[in-house]
Every structure is written in C-alpha cells, then in structure tokens.
Design an enzyme around this catalytic site. Structure first.
Site, short mmCIF file in Angstrom:
data_model
loop_
_atom_site.label_atom_id
_atom_site.label_comp_id
_atom_site.label_asym_id
_atom_site.label_seq_id
_atom_site.Cartn_x
_atom_site.Cartn_y
_atom_site.Cartn_z
N GLY A 81 0.83 -1.20 0.00
CA GLY A 81 0.00 0.00 0.00
C GLY A 81 0.87 1.25 0.00
N GLU A 102 9.67 -2.44 4.35
CA GLU A 102 8.98 -2.30 3.06
C GLU A 102 9.96 -1.83 1.98
OE1 GLU A 102 4.46 -1.26 4.62
OE2 GLU A 102 5.85 0.38 4.28
N LYS A 120 -5.63 8.51 -2.08
CA LYS A 120 -4.17 8.55 -1.88
C LYS A 120 -3.43 9.17 -3.08
CE LYS A 120 -4.36 5.66 1.83
NZ LYS A 120 -3.84 4.31 1.81
C1 5RP Z 1 2.78 0.78 6.25
C2 5RP Z 1 2.51 1.44 4.95
C3 5RP Z 1 1.16 1.22 4.36
O1 5RP Z 1 1.31 0.58 3.14
C4 5RP Z 1 0.49 2.55 4.18
O2 5RP Z 1 0.44 3.19 5.43
C5 5RP Z 1 -0.92 2.39 3.62
O3 5RP Z 1 -1.73 1.74 4.54
P1 5RP Z 1 -3.27 1.47 4.30
O4 5RP Z 1 -3.37 0.57 3.11
O5 5RP Z 1 -3.72 0.83 5.59
O6 5RP Z 1 -3.95 2.80 4.07
O7 5RP Z 1 3.32 2.09 4.35
O8 5RP Z 1 4.04 1.13 6.72
#
Ligand code: 5RP
Length: 222
Positions: A81, A102, A120
């Site tokens: 994500g 990540e 986003k």
């Molecule tokens: C975790 C991340 C996630 O991928 C990012 O925060 C997006 O999260 P979500 O899909 O819950 O909105 O970078 O470290």
C-alpha cells in the site's frame, strides 16, 4: 465494495505460479493477502516475504508459505500500500510504521505494485506527514536536524509511549506540506546521522492499482 478491498483483491491477478512475492503492510494490501491465501489453498505455488511482523502473522495464519528476506536474491513482485502517490509514481509510505522493511523488500523486487484507494492519489507529496525511522539514541538531536529541512517533526506515540517499530526504532512524522523534490529529500534525510530510513519511495513503483468509490479499478503503469 470498499475501494481499498477492490484494489487489494485486483492485485492478485499479477501473481503467477512459482513467484517469490513481497507482502506489504496495511489495510489495503490486507485484502491482497487474504485473496492470495485463497488461491494458495486452490494450489497456487508461491512463497511470500513479509514486510512486517503483523503481515508475517497474518500470512502464516492464512497458510501462505513464507521465506526469509536473507534467503533470496530477488523477488518477482512486491504488492504494498501507500499513504500518498503522485503522478510520477513517487510515494510516501510508513503510515503503518513498516517503511524500513517495506523499502528493503521493494528494493530487490523486479516489480513494485502499489494498491491504493483514490484518496491517496495526489498532485504533490507532503500533506501526509512523512514518516522517518530514527534510532532512539539522541532522538531529540536527530529531530532538530530534520526540522531544519522545513518541517516540524512529531514523535509517533502509542498509548502514551513512543511507538516502537519492528526494528526497535522510533518514528518521527514530518509534515512538509508540499515536498518539492522527493528525490533530493530522500537522500538528504538519509544522510542525517540517526536516521535509519524515510518513507519516500522514489523510482521504485511500477504499477498503481487504484480503487474508486464507484467500485471500479484504475491501473496505471509507468
Ligand atoms: C505501512 C505502509 C502502508 O502501506 C500505508 O500506510 C498504507 O496503509 P493502508 O493501506 O492501511 O492505508 O506504508 O508502513
């Protein structure tokens, strides 16, 4: 259906038999992991590399075979994500605090596929405070150095204590409002002693799978 779920589930179409797959962290890629587990039950032969302890637990519980990052030289695909994505495919990540693992996993992936809902996708990065992972030792000094770059860092907290990452570090959430050059800021931040890694992912993402409110998915390729 929820736009995160639509995007997350769509991403499994990119997974093929025999692949080594990086498994991201968060509430969007959650749906990818659940859908992948269903395919594994039906015979899909993949191995996953998790990007956080929470993803490791989830994938294990669902029966996805996992391998250690140290035991592979490359990954075929990582699905993860993001907190913000701009039209150049530059990302802010780390809202869930897993940015270091990540980025390590993404860095050896042949393809990085990002699953998001349409909220986003932004013109400029920076409205979402940039997560920066720092070592606890002398963290106030590190925070002061970072603030000189034009932000007001906030130590991330959980239940009145500092939030601790899977790597035993702290996170500073740094609100820049508008990040003019993600490429430069990424390098400048990582040159500050005490900074472990930051949540800017530049020249890494290849494909964006974006779910929208009307229930459709848009695929953007670099
Ligand atoms: C975790 C991340 C996630 O991928 C990012 O925060 C997006 O999260 P979500 O899909 O819950 O909105 O970078 O470290």
């Amino acid at each position: 259906m929820d736009s995160k779920q639509i995007a997350g589930e769509k991403a499994v179409e990119y997974v093929q038999d025999g692949m080594l797959v990086g498994l991201g962290t968060g509430s969007t890629v959650y749906w990818t992991i659940v859908a992948l587990a269903e395919l594994v039950k039906k015979g899909l032969d993949i191995k996953g590399v998790p990007t956080s302890k929470s993803t490791e637990t989830l994938a294990e519980d669902l029966g996805i075979p996992l391998v250690n990052l140290s035991s592979v030289n490359h990954l075929d695909l990582t699905i993860d994500g993001a907190d913000e994505v701009n039209p150049k495919f530059e990302l802010i990540k780390g809202g869930g605090g897993a940015l270091l693992r990540e980025k390590m996993v993404a860095s050896i992936s042949q393809r990085l596929l990002i699953v998001i809902d349409e909220s986003k996708y932004v013109r400029h990065l920076g409205a979402f405070p940039l997560p920066v992972e720092i070592v606890p030792f002398g963290w106030e000094m590190t925070s002061k150095q970072i603030s000189r770059l034009g932000c007001n860092p906030t130590l991330r907290a959980k239940e009145n204590s500092p939030f601790i990452t899977d790597n035993g570090n702290y996170i500073l959430d740094c609100y820049f409002e508008k990040i003019q050059s993600p490429y430069k800021l990424n390098h400048t931040l990582n040159m500050i002693p005490g900074v472990v890694e930051n949540g800017l992912f530049v020249h890494m993402a290849d494909t964006i799978v974006m779910g929208n409110r009307s229930g459709n998915v848009e695929i953007l390729n670099k």
